[in-house]
Structure formats: C-alpha cells, structure tokens
Design an enzyme around this catalytic site. Structure first.
Site, PDB file in Angstrom:
ATOM      1  N   GLU A  70      -1.277  25.943  48.308  1.00  0.00           N
ATOM      2  CA  GLU A  70      -1.394  24.532  47.925  1.00  0.00           C
ATOM      3  C   GLU A  70      -0.255  24.160  46.977  1.00  0.00           C
ATOM      4  OE1 GLU A  70      -5.235  23.561  46.339  1.00  0.00           O
ATOM      5  OE2 GLU A  70      -4.703  21.440  46.037  1.00  0.00           O
ATOM      6  N   GLU A  76     -12.696  19.166  51.153  1.00  0.00           N
ATOM      7  CA  GLU A  76     -13.767  18.855  50.194  1.00  0.00           C
ATOM      8  C   GLU A  76     -14.011  17.341  50.164  1.00  0.00           C
ATOM      9  OE1 GLU A  76     -13.226  20.974  46.444  1.00  0.00           O
ATOM     10  OE2 GLU A  76     -13.459  22.887  47.488  1.00  0.00           O
ATOM     11  N   GLU A 111     -11.568  28.579  51.729  1.00  0.00           N
ATOM     12  CA  GLU A 111     -11.242  28.868  50.319  1.00  0.00           C
ATOM     13  C   GLU A 111     -12.285  29.832  49.798  1.00  0.00           C
ATOM     14  OE1 GLU A 111     -10.457  25.555  47.689  1.00  0.00           O
ATOM     15  OE2 GLU A 111      -9.473  24.438  49.310  1.00  0.00           O
TER      16      GLU A 111
HETATM   17  O1  AHR Z   1      -8.053  26.133  45.245  1.00  0.00           O
HETATM   18  C1  AHR Z   1      -8.112  25.181  44.228  1.00  0.00           C
HETATM   19  C2  AHR Z   1      -8.961  23.984  44.576  1.00  0.00           C
HETATM   20  O2  AHR Z   1     -10.298  24.370  44.704  1.00  0.00           O
HETATM   21  C3  AHR Z   1      -8.658  23.314  45.883  1.00  0.00           C
HETATM   22  O3  AHR Z   1      -7.595  22.412  45.773  1.00  0.00           O
HETATM   23  C4  AHR Z   1      -9.927  22.604  46.191  1.00  0.00           C
HETATM   24  O4  AHR Z   1     -10.128  22.451  47.574  1.00  0.00           O
HETATM   25  C5  AHR Z   1     -10.995  23.468  45.543  1.00  0.00           C
HETATM   26  O5  AHR Z   1     -11.866  22.736  44.797  1.00  0.00           O
END
Ligand code: AHR
Length: 537
Positions: A51, A211, A340
């Site tokens: 990210e 999310e 994730e």
């Molecule tokens: O991985 C960090 C963050 O955690 C991501 O951006 C989000 O999708 C999650 O809440």
C-alpha cells in the site's frame, strides 16, 4: 465419542508401543490422514500486499532509477531477489484505505510531470508530525506501470483495488482499459505504451473497493452490494475471465462482522441469483494486535501467548464467514480472500515517516506459521491470502531503509512454507497438553498442517510453548516415511529478531532428519516453527 477424542485415544495406545527417540515421553500427537484430502493449496495463499502507506512504496519498493541503491529501473533489487526466492505468487496494490482515495490516472504519464497529492495516511498524527516526504505528499512516481514492472520482476500476478468511495464505475472501466486493452487499440493503450508497456498487463484480480464499511466509503452492506453490481456488471474484459473480489468483513475478534457478509449477499442477490456469477471472492481482513503495555519488541510471556491465541482466531473467522456465505451460495462457488492479515503492534518505527514499521520478532514468526497453517487446513474455502504488508509496515517480511535491507523472521517462515505451494492439503489432527496463561486462559499445545506433492509429504508444526519442547508421535495414516529433512526456525529468546545491524540473527536451520516408517517420535523445540519434508516409501 467425538472424532478427535477417538483418534487421540486410539493413537495414544499406538504411540505407547513406539520407541521415542527423545528421552522425554511423548505427550503430543500429530496425525496426517493421507486419504483425507482437504483441497489444493493455491500458491496465492502466500500473496502479499503493498500500500502507499509509510515506507512500503517509497524506499521500500521504489528507490528511483538514479539511486546508488542497487535497483532495476528504480525498483529495489534486493527485494526483487527475495521475492523470487519466495515464489511470490501475487501482490495486492495500491491499498488498503489508500485505494479508495487513489486516482490511478495520477500514476500515468511522464514521472516528472505527475501530480503530487495528499496521501490518505497523512491524517495519522504520527505521520503528520514527521518530516515531509512522499509518505505524506504522494508524488505518484510509482504508478500502475511501475507496479506491473515490480510484479513482472518478482514473477507475481497483480491484484488491483478499485476506488469505490471517490471514483466512478467509468473510471474503473478505464483503468481496466489502460491495463488490459490490446496493443495499439485504444487511447489508453497508447498511454500505457508511452509509460513503457505496449503489451497489455492482463490483470485478472480486481478488488472492488477496500473495507467499504469503513475507509472505503462508510457503506451499509446493501448499499455496497449495489455499488458492487454497478462496478462489475459491464466491465470490458478483453477476452479475459476477470475475477472480482468484493470488499468483505474486517477485523475485531469480538465482532466477526457476520452482519456485513450476510447483508452483502442479501443485497447482491436481491436482483437475482445470476448476480453471483460476477463474484469470484469475498475479501476478509483480520489482524491480531499488541495487548498489555508492551510493543513489538517488549512483551511478557503472557503477551506472547495472548497474541498467538488471537492469531488463532483466524481459524474460527474463516469457518464463520464460510458458513454464512453458504446460506446464499449453496455450492460454494465464491471463495474467501483473506487479503489483509498479520500482527499489528505498537512499536518503535525504523523511520518516523514509515508508519507501523516496527521490527518483527519470533512472536511474529509464530503468528505467520499459525496463519499459513490455518489457510492450508481450510484450503477448500480460500482463493487467496495476502500478508499485510510486504515491506516496512505491519507484519512485514522486509525492513528497508536507504541502502540497508534485512529479511525479518516473517520472511523466513514464508520461505519455509513455500514447499506447501501447489500441494494437496491433507487432514491434520494434533493434540498436546494445552498451555495455561494469564487469568484462566489457555492455548493449544501444537498445531500445523500437511500437504502432499507426489511422493513428498510436507508437514509444518508450531510449538507455541515459550520455554518447553514438545515431544510428539507423528503418525502417517496410509503412508510410510523413507527419509526426511527438517527445517527449524527457533531462537533461545522469544524476543529474538533480525534488524539492520543483525540481519541474520534468526535464520532457519535445515538438516537431515532420522525418521522412517508410518510413525515416529519428534521433539519440537520451544517457541518454534518446524517443517518436515518427508520422502514417502
Ligand atoms: O494495512 C493497513 C490498513 O489496515 C489498510 O489500509 C486497511 O485496509 C486496514 O484497515
């Protein structure tokens, strides 16, 4: 009598006749049921996530073409080399929460002319207090072409996350056009060619937001279901079978967000059962967190067990969501995508601008083994899993700062477990005295997974006990071992870790293992991850 009790009692009798090679009596049992396949272990279970967050992209992956740091077209070479070592199958990008604030067009065109934007994570007070840099003000130097180049260098497939919160379905269609339209066909194919790739990238995996109940739009599940339909119904596919992944439930232990899973399916199917055809996977996020007063490096034995216990919650979350999905998708065509996962600590950052860039330890190594074993044991339910995140961030495989680079304990577990990739997961049953900790809490004594690859059986086992080895009888039901080798990741101190000054402080050791027959005794070191690679007779 339950199946597990039956197996435990019959095998305890069988075990009594074995001659354990250890001086300690076996009080553990690991049983592999060769004739009970669970499902195929897709290489994609070992996926990664990158990210635009802290030091993941800038300095982690991207160092720039003119950097003195060894690079391939601006991409950190040491990272690429390690990703190839892992057989890294797939990488998710550009977020996370960043994805729903990202306009992919900003990352196209000549790099020097790309716009500078405010990064989503700039709201974080720690980042805001830190010095300015690409972590706060996104220069867009690393865009779609650069990400694809990274994937190509690593030999990994790309998995892109569309912006549902702040862009439109038309923007999404055009991103697909930029990525996948044939050479010379459209204006965006020409833009892609000018960026460096005449040929299409042929991106198959597309996440529809991230999310979406939170940073991805604050939607209600039925509202998001409508967006999912709008984004996925008429996308140009250029002859590819696109795999759309819906934004699914996240994270807290107490709240498994079953309501989101059910609400989404209800909303999706409100228009008709054919809507399932657009849905390849439902994403799920789950992190375990630092508890108590400690941080990534400073924790008690109780904190150690509590985090491992939390990591193990993944097992029940996969089951719960799978059952809920089955209420709507009886044939289970839609799989879970755990895109994730990891342990998210407080902790000293390797650079204040690199949010969440703490140093992982042996504790995180065991969290990794626990999760990868869970994925194997649920192989039939999963399509992909992505560790969050690859470099300089939560549950990181690598630390990178300027010309310094170190693989973490987590990297080593991925490297060990790559032997499972492409295998067939087999039913794995274990029992061992549970570990008591804290105020009336307990954790299992041994867990793991197994996969078969022709005449090779791969067994991985986590012994969570902070100080005691565990002697177990390993029983192969329906097979016999001829020879084996063992790889163990263990350290005398549960806080052991690698960092820039000690990049090889913790490394796995591989040696021949003296095992033969359909059952043998094995001693699992304290606080360890073990892999047995067994040649079958
Ligand atoms: O991985 C960090 C963050 O955690 C991501 O951006 C989000 O999708 C999650 O809440």
């Amino acid at each position: 009598m339950k199946r597990r009790e039956f197996l435990s009692s019959t095998l305890a009798i069988a075990a009594a006749s074995l001659a354990p090679r250890s001086t300690r009596a076996a009080d553990g049992l690991v049983e592999i049921l060769m004739n009970e396949p669970v499902g195929d272990i897709a290489p994609e279970f070992h996926g990664h996530f990158t990210e635009h967050l802290g030091g993941v992209i800038y300095d982690g992956i991207w160092v720039g073409e003119n950097s003195k740091i060894p690079n391939v077209g601006g991409i950190r070479k040491a990272l690429v080399d390690r990703m190839r070592q892992l057989n890294a199958p797939v990488v998710r990008w550009a977020g996370g929460c960043f994805a729903d604030s990202y306009n992919w067009r900003d990352g196209t065109g000549p790099r020097a002319k790309r716009p500078v934007r405010t990064n989503f994570w700039t709201n974080d007070p720690d980042l805001w207090k830190a010095a300015d840099g690409p972590q706060k003000f996104e220069p867009n130097t690393f865009g779609t072409y650069e990400f694809m180049r990274f994937c190509q260098l690593c030999g990994a497939k790309p998995y892109l996350a569309a912006n549902v919160r702040s862009l439109t379905p038309n923007d999404f269609d055009e991103w697909v056009d930029y990525c996948n339209s044939p050479a010379g066909s459209t204006t965006l194919a020409a833009t892609r060619a000018a960026d460096g790739s005449k040929e299409p990238f042929n991106v198959v995996y597309w996440g529809i937001g991230n999310e979406s109940w939170g940073c991805g739009g604050d939607f209600k599940p039925e509202e998001y279901a409508t967006e999912f339909r709008r984004f996925t119904a008429w996308v140009p596919d250029y002859g590819l079978k696109l795999r759309f992944i819906a934004s699914g439930p996240g994270t807290a232990v107490q709240d498994a967000q079953i309501a989101w899973t059910r609400g989404f399916f209800e909303g999706l199917l409100a228009k008709g059962p054919e809507e399932l055809a657009h849905l390849y996977g439902l994403s799920m996020h789950y992190y375990c967190w630092t508890t108590g007063k400690g941080d990534s490096l400073d924790y008690t034995v109780d904190d150690w067990y509590q985090l491992l216990w939390q990591a193990d919650v993944m097992d029940s979350l996969v089951n719960k969501h799978w059952l809920a999905m089955g209420e709507f998708d009886k044939e289970h065509k839609v799989k879970l995508v755990v895109d994730e996962w990891g342990a998210w600590h407080r902790g000293p950052a390797i650079d204040p601008r690199y949010l969440f860039s703490y140093v992982p330890t042996m504790r995180d190594a065991l969290v990794t083994g626990i999760n990868l074993d869970i994925f194997n044991r649920h192989a039939e339910k999963l399509a992909m899993c992505n560790d969050a995140q690859l470099v300089n961030c939560i549950h990181t495989l690598f630390l990178a700062r300027e010309d310094r680079f170190a693989p973490t304990t987590i990297f080593h577990v991925f490297d060990m477990y790559k032997s499972h990739q492409g295998g067939r997961s087999l039913r794995f049953v274990s029992s061992a005295p549970s570990i008591s900790y804290g105020a009336g809490k307990s954790l299992w004594g041994l867990e793991g997974s197994a996969s078969v690859h022709g005449k090779t059986l791969v067994v991985t086992v986590v012994n969570p006990h902070a100080s005691e080895p565990r002697v177990a009888d390993v029983v192969l039901r329906g097979a016999s071992a001829r020879s084996a080798q063992v790889t163990v990741l263990a350290a005398p101190d549960i806080h052991a870790h690698n960092d820039f000054d000690h990049p090889q402080a913790v490394e796995p050791k591989t040696e021949p293992a003296n095992v033969a027959g359909s059952s043998f005794s094995w001693t699992f070191k304290p606080a360890s991850v073990t892999k047995l690679e067994i040649d079958l007779a």
